[in-house]
Each structure stands twice: as structure tokens, then as C-alpha cells.
Write an enzyme that holds these catalytic residues in place. Sequence first.
Site, PDB file in Angstrom:
ATOM      1  N   GLU A 149       0.831  -1.216   0.000  1.00  0.00           N
ATOM      2  CA  GLU A 149       0.000   0.000   0.000  1.00  0.00           C
ATOM      3  C   GLU A 149       0.859   1.257   0.000  1.00  0.00           C
ATOM      4  OE1 GLU A 149      -2.563   2.019  -0.761  1.00  0.00           O
ATOM      5  OE2 GLU A 149      -3.884   0.554   0.197  1.00  0.00           O
ATOM      6  N   VAL A 197       2.387   3.278  -3.330  1.00  0.00           N
ATOM      7  CA  VAL A 197       1.645   4.173  -4.231  1.00  0.00           C
ATOM      8  C   VAL A 197       0.908   5.237  -3.423  1.00  0.00           C
ATOM      9  CG1 VAL A 197      -0.080   4.321  -6.056  1.00  0.00           C
ATOM     10  CG2 VAL A 197       1.316   2.262  -5.847  1.00  0.00           C
ATOM     11  N   LYS A 224       4.482   4.104 -10.058  1.00  0.00           N
ATOM     12  CA  LYS A 224       3.216   3.983  -9.327  1.00  0.00           C
ATOM     13  C   LYS A 224       2.043   3.673 -10.261  1.00  0.00           C
ATOM     14  CE  LYS A 224       5.018   7.172  -5.853  1.00  0.00           C
ATOM     15  NZ  LYS A 224       5.117   8.619  -5.541  1.00  0.00           N
ATOM     16  N   GLY A 242       1.664   7.221  -1.003  1.00  0.00           N
ATOM     17  CA  GLY A 242       1.920   7.383   0.434  1.00  0.00           C
ATOM     18  C   GLY A 242       0.773   6.943   1.315  1.00  0.00           C
ATOM     19  N   ASP A 292       9.319   8.092 -10.996  1.00  0.00           N
ATOM     20  CA  ASP A 292       8.643   7.671  -9.772  1.00  0.00           C
ATOM     21  C   ASP A 292       7.127   7.556  -9.983  1.00  0.00           C
ATOM     22  OD1 ASP A 292       8.589   7.510  -6.647  1.00  0.00           O
ATOM     23  OD2 ASP A 292       7.169   9.091  -7.161  1.00  0.00           O
ATOM     24  N   GLU A 344      14.790  15.697  -3.507  1.00  0.00           N
ATOM     25  CA  GLU A 344      16.031  15.006  -3.145  1.00  0.00           C
ATOM     26  C   GLU A 344      17.234  15.757  -3.716  1.00  0.00           C
ATOM     27  OE1 GLU A 344      16.141  12.002  -1.574  1.00  0.00           O
ATOM     28  OE2 GLU A 344      14.021  11.455  -1.618  1.00  0.00           O
ATOM     29  N   GLY A 348       6.368  11.095   2.957  1.00  0.00           N
ATOM     30  CA  GLY A 348       6.630  11.488   4.335  1.00  0.00           C
ATOM     31  C   GLY A 348       6.543  10.297   5.265  1.00  0.00           C
TER      32      GLY A 348
END
Lengths: 428, 428
Positions: free
Chosen positions: B127, B130, B203, B132, B199, B188, B300
Amino acid sequence: MTTLKLGIAGLGNVGVGLIERLVEQEKLRLGGVVEIAGISARNRSRKRPVPIDPYPWFDDPVALAKDDNVDVFVELIGGSDGPAKLAVEAALSLGKPVVTANKALIAEYGEQLAKLAEENSAPLLFEAAVAGGIPIVRAVRESLAGAEIKSVRGILNGTCNYLLTEMLNTGAPYADVLSDAQKLGYAEADPFLDVSGTDAAHKIAILATIAFGVPLDFSKISLSGVDTIQLKDLQFAKKLDHKIKLIAEGVNTENGVICRVEPVLLPMKSPLAQIDGPLNAVMVETVHAGPMTFTGPGAGAGPTASAVLGDISALIAGDNRKVLGHDVGSLNTTLCAPEDVSKSESKYLIRVDLADRAGALASLTDALAVSDVSVDELLQDSAGDQEYAPIAIKTHKCTYAAVHDAKKRIDSLPAVVDPARTIRIEAG
Amino acid sequence: MTTLKLGIAGLGNVGVGLIERLVEQEKLRLGGVVEIAGISARNRSRKRPVPIDPYPWFDDPVALAKDDNVDVFVELIGGSDGPAKLAVEAALSLGKPVVTANKALIAEYGEQLAKLAEENSAPLLFEAAVAGGIPIVRAVRESLAGAEIKSVRGILNGTCNYLLTEMLNTGAPYADVLSDAQKLGYAEADPFLDVSGTDAAHKIAILATIAFGVPLDFSKISLSGVDTIQLKDLQFAKKLDHKIKLIAEGVNTENGVICRVEPVLLPMKSPLAQIDGPLNAVMVETVHAGPMTFTGPGAGAGPTASAVLGDISALIAGDNRKVLGHDVGSLNTTLCAPEDVSKSESKYLIRVDLADRAGALASLTDALAVSDVSVDELLQDSAGDQEYAPIAIKTHKCTYAAVHDAKKRIDSLPAVVDPARTIRIEAG
């Protein structure tokens, strides 16, 4: 591959929609095969958009629930008492899983039914009971089981949201918009359950129990509906850069969980203020995982049938969760009584029409001062050729008691004819 | 009550966040007791905000995965190859459930790992990989199993969305905003995986497989990032009442599933256009259940740990779903190759700076006509004291081939110095 045989009771729009989806279930991802072992409704001969002859007919939903060929009982009858409850109880007593879309039933008898379900190891699923197609029950009960929830707050009645949106967009008064909505099918012939806030209160009662472990006690939800909202309230809210929404919320506070339904002013930019028309939206605030918002159609045959099918898919996968997300015996988080809710502090909108004469405004501001209600913003529209000038006041934070006291004083002023209107303002 | 013993590999922000939540797990609703049987990370002595001494230390994550005391292996190492993959394989091979937040691993080796998981009857849950904290994997895989999905479309990279939002809000160019975002921790030090769209592509590849049963083939996702977006693109989009968002989408079409990531113009009123800052949002369109939108924090420590804990809670409840929502052997829906994707028709924004002289505009509109690209709206800003006037064209629907041909012709015009820019426009 697992095969589940359903008994479907209630063949209104949702029941018919469910049958339609099952006929072409190869398009879905149910994880097994679903058959219809029997159906039941009040009227067998009513014309329906899907043939029902292929399925064994039962006049009595209780008999359908008990039938040996039925693995899973799907209750789409509605109503918190009567045949819906009897049939659900019959199925659960035999250890049969039940799927229902019946919010009134779960809100009013959820604990009793969850107890029966647990005693008989029978799953009782009700995703369709809250927010239609939006999978919020499963999200709060399962996906967010690892998040500490601060509040669940949402627009849980599409009819009310449609009415408020239309009033503001068209400038038409409540009664006209309601009558149009009834013609368009957005409101029931008897709109009471929706417009009074009762339907939204059923839903938030269910979500609050799952999120916080409070008793499922519908009588403790303080509620007020959109039937008291005037066009001018919406227009003044807009001038103050807010929108009025019927908000159902469960909020975890130091003193317990506050659970209420009422029209509220939200800042125009807040996610829920942006939900217009017959949609539903639920915002879940958490301590560590941020706020999440779930938006979608809150009613209708397609969305509701989708939610029912999601539950059926969960049964195929072997659903094994606690019915209410907690053991029924452990629902002991404090649910605040309405009188305690009114002790919490909020900002308020106070709306009143004031006689267009010298000293009138001073008498109003005096009344506020005596009640210890402090003014943040005050808007006065021109009276034009009317005798009364509409006034809107945005207060600083105060208790409901203070604003209620102010209202009583304002209503007794000679410059005021119609009672003042008070609506809570939410931060976001 | 069920007790699960975790082996946690990877003690970055998410791993530490997970330990912090587990220390006070009585505030959650996990449905059982979760213990930490061992931890592993590259650097044991690094200062961390939570004590790690109470937990058995493993230098080697594979040894942790294999340890007899570990019931469930939690992979928070990251990277699609190397120790993350080895350790996940080791756990699955022993029939141990795995929970991972690793999108690259699942996007690149998802089928192979799902096969290993199914062969060993070991759940593999992701979970957190994808969006967060937004429970979109479970929603698509489970709650919406009864809905026929038309498209899954979203803002799946918070860094990109933050950059686009900041550029438009501050009027600063891409490089400046990126550099600020790096200082603030929103991007980053090496931003390539985010800004290139990789990224987000990881997802959407995962979501498309679950939603449509296409092979999990990352190489077929056509992708382009925000690193090519100029401030002027955003500003012209706004003038045309649109917003540019990096949209990752899987769309079911007659010819198969189109899966792509690229910056797209969305009408200002569309739900995804309203998602600003470092948020994620996913919109799922269905045939019968309407569109649903899920919004929240996409990254996060807190949100990601919440998603990991949701998976752990599912394991406690006895998760029994197919890893990718379908049998691995049955992922046979057509996934369109990028060259097929370009045959689909869209509206486009074409942006070009044109020499401020007679005949220049005519040469541009001629080039468009020859390529069979028809103009819906054309905006020309004043050149002011520059030699070149910025122009934005909104086309009617045309193929990518046609707009690409037009671009080649425009780029060869004497009145044009810098290459023209083309950005797809979405209906909503």
C-alpha cells in the site's frame, strides 16, 4: 474458485443495478463466481429494466434469508425496523454473512446486530450504507487502522449538497430549489430524512464508531438540517469568502468525541467547500498521516451496487474484520452528549435584518457586547427601499452558550423583527 | 489476540516513523499485537530520534528476513535491486508475508515477486508504494473490485506537484524553485527519479495492473517529466483557464490500456487541477459507479508508516487477496506500447516565440494548416521591447503524429529560434 450464492431482498434501483452488474460480472474483479439463489421484493410484477424470472422468488425476505441455497443475504429493503431488520437477524442467527446498504438499520441497531454477527461468526458488511460508492467504511476500518484519527468530517448527503449548490448558483429560495430537485429525482417526494440532516447523522454515527470506538448511539448526535438555510445566508457567507455546507463530523477531543450534523461556513479554499452538486466527500484528519479526502457519488444505483459488490468481493476473500472495527463490548470511548457539544468554542456567523434607523446598529453591537461575543467582521448591506438592512457578523471564537445568549438579546431588540440566525464557522 | 513479530529492514524516516507508531500502538486499531523481532539498516550507529537498542540488530537484511523469530518482513530499504529484492525474495520463499513501501521494486519485479508469493502462499502487500498515506492500492484492489474501471489518473509525485505549484505562485523559473525545494526537503539532492516522471510511472504501472489486469511492464510506460516545463508554459496555461499538472494515467481504451506519465493541461475546474503543493490525488473513473477522487499526502514518514501499518493490520486480519488483484498468470489485458499511445487524439497547447515581424504569424498558421492541425484558440502576447513575441495555441483534437509534424515545420520556420513546445490538454 469460490462460488457465493446470494439472496437479494429489495429490488429498487440498487437491487436492480446489482443484478445488472452480476449478469456481466466477468467485467468485474470479484475474485470468485457470484450466483443469485433467490430474490424478494414487495411487488413481484412491477416492471423492472432487468428480467427477474430466472431467479427463485420469495415473498418473504426472512424466508429468503433462511433458505438453504442462500450463502449470503443482501439486504436492500431499507428502513430501520420491519422486514429489513428481521431478515438480517434471521441470516446472522444462522451464521450467514449479510451485506446491507441500510444506514438507518446500522445507525440504530448496529451494536445489537454486530453482537449477533460476532456471536454467530457471520460477517456483517455495510460499505454501501455510508457515502454510496466511496469506499470510506473500508478505508477507516481497515486501510487507516494504523492511523490515529483526529476527525472524520464530511458532506454525507448529496441531496442537501445539491440544494445548497443550486440555491447559491441560481439565487432561488430553498422551497423552489427543493421542488425542482424533486422533479429531477435529486430529492425524495418526502425529503425529511435528507433535509433534516437525519440521513447524514446516520452515516456519521457509523463512521465515528469505527474511527473512535464510541458507542453507536444515534440519539447522541446533535443535528440540524438544510431546511432552515436561507438564500441570504449563502450569499452573505460568499461575501465573507465562505461557503455553507451541511457537515457531518466526528471529532476526537479531550473530553470525548463530538458528533454532530449541521450547516457550517467553510473557508472557500477548504477541500470540502469545493464539493458542489450531489457529491459526497469525507475528510479524515489523522495525527501523523495528514488529512485525506475521499470524494465521489454518494448515492445512486451504480455507486451503491459497486459498494455492495465490494463487500461481496471481501466475503469471497474471507473477510475477517470486526464488524464495527472494534469488539462490540469495547465501544467505551466517550461520546459527548449534545449539551456538552455546545460548550465547545467556535466562530459564528450571525445574520439579522435590522431596522434602517439611527441607533439600531448600536443596539445590536451592545447586545453582542453584553453577551461577551466579540465581532471580527461586520457587513451591512444597503436597505435600499426596504425598511430593514441585512447584516452579517462574523464573530471571534465564543461558546455556543454565548452566541445563543446574544441571539436571545438580539431577537428582543425593537429594531429586529425576524429572529437572528446563527451558523457555526469552521476553520477548514 | 493475534501477535505478529516484525523484522524491519531500513531505518530511514519511514522505518523510524514505523517504530515510533508501534511504541504507542494502543492508540491505533491494528486488531492485534505487533512486536519488533529484529531490525536492520546500513548504519547501526547513526543518530535516530527513537532508541533502537531494545531490538535485535541484524547487519544483513536477508538474515533478518530468514530469522525464525520474524513472522512478517517489512522492507523499507528501497531500490529495485540489491538487498531489498534479495531480502524480500528470502522472506517470500519461506512463506513469510512481506510488507514493502518500495515502488521501484514492485514496478520492476512485481510479477516475479507476486509469482513467488503465490507459490509460497505468502501475502505481499505494498500500500505504501503508491500515493503514500492514501489507501489507493486497497481501494482499487478490494473496495472497487465490483466496479468496472475506465481510468486511473492522478498526481502521484508530490515533489513535481510542489515544483509546478511554486513556479506558478512565485513566478520563479524551474531551476530556482527546484533548488529551493531541495533546501526545504521537498526534493532530493538527486531529483532525477522524481522530476523525470520515473517515480510516478512506477506507481501508475502498479495501479494499472491492479485495475485492468495488464502485465506489470514498466518498459511500456511512456513518460516525460516536469524538468522540461517552463514558467511561461504554466502562465499561458493559466491564461487559457488551465493548469499544468504531471499526470500519471492508465486508461482503458478499445485498443488496450494506455499508460503514461506527462505534464498535461487540465481545465482549472477539474478536481486534479485543484490539487496544489506536495499532495497526491488519484481519480478513478468507473463505468457505473461514477468518478471517485482520493487526495492526501503522497510521501513522508507519517503517511508512509500509516500505509505500512494498514498492511500489517490486513495481515493480522488474514489478508487473502491476490497480490496484484489478479492471478499472475492471467495478466493478459493489452498494454499499449508508447508508439500506439501516440495514435490517440487529443487537444494540444503549442507554445512558441515568434519574431515580431510581418508575415511571421502567417508562416506559423500555414505550418499548422499543412500538418492538418486546426486552431481553437490563439493568444499572442506583446513582444514589448523583445524581438520575439510569445504565442500560445490551443488546438482542436488531433493525433500526436499531426502535432509532432506541425512542431517540426514550426521549428524550421525562419521566424522561430527556440523549438516549439507541445503539451497535451485533457478534458477533465
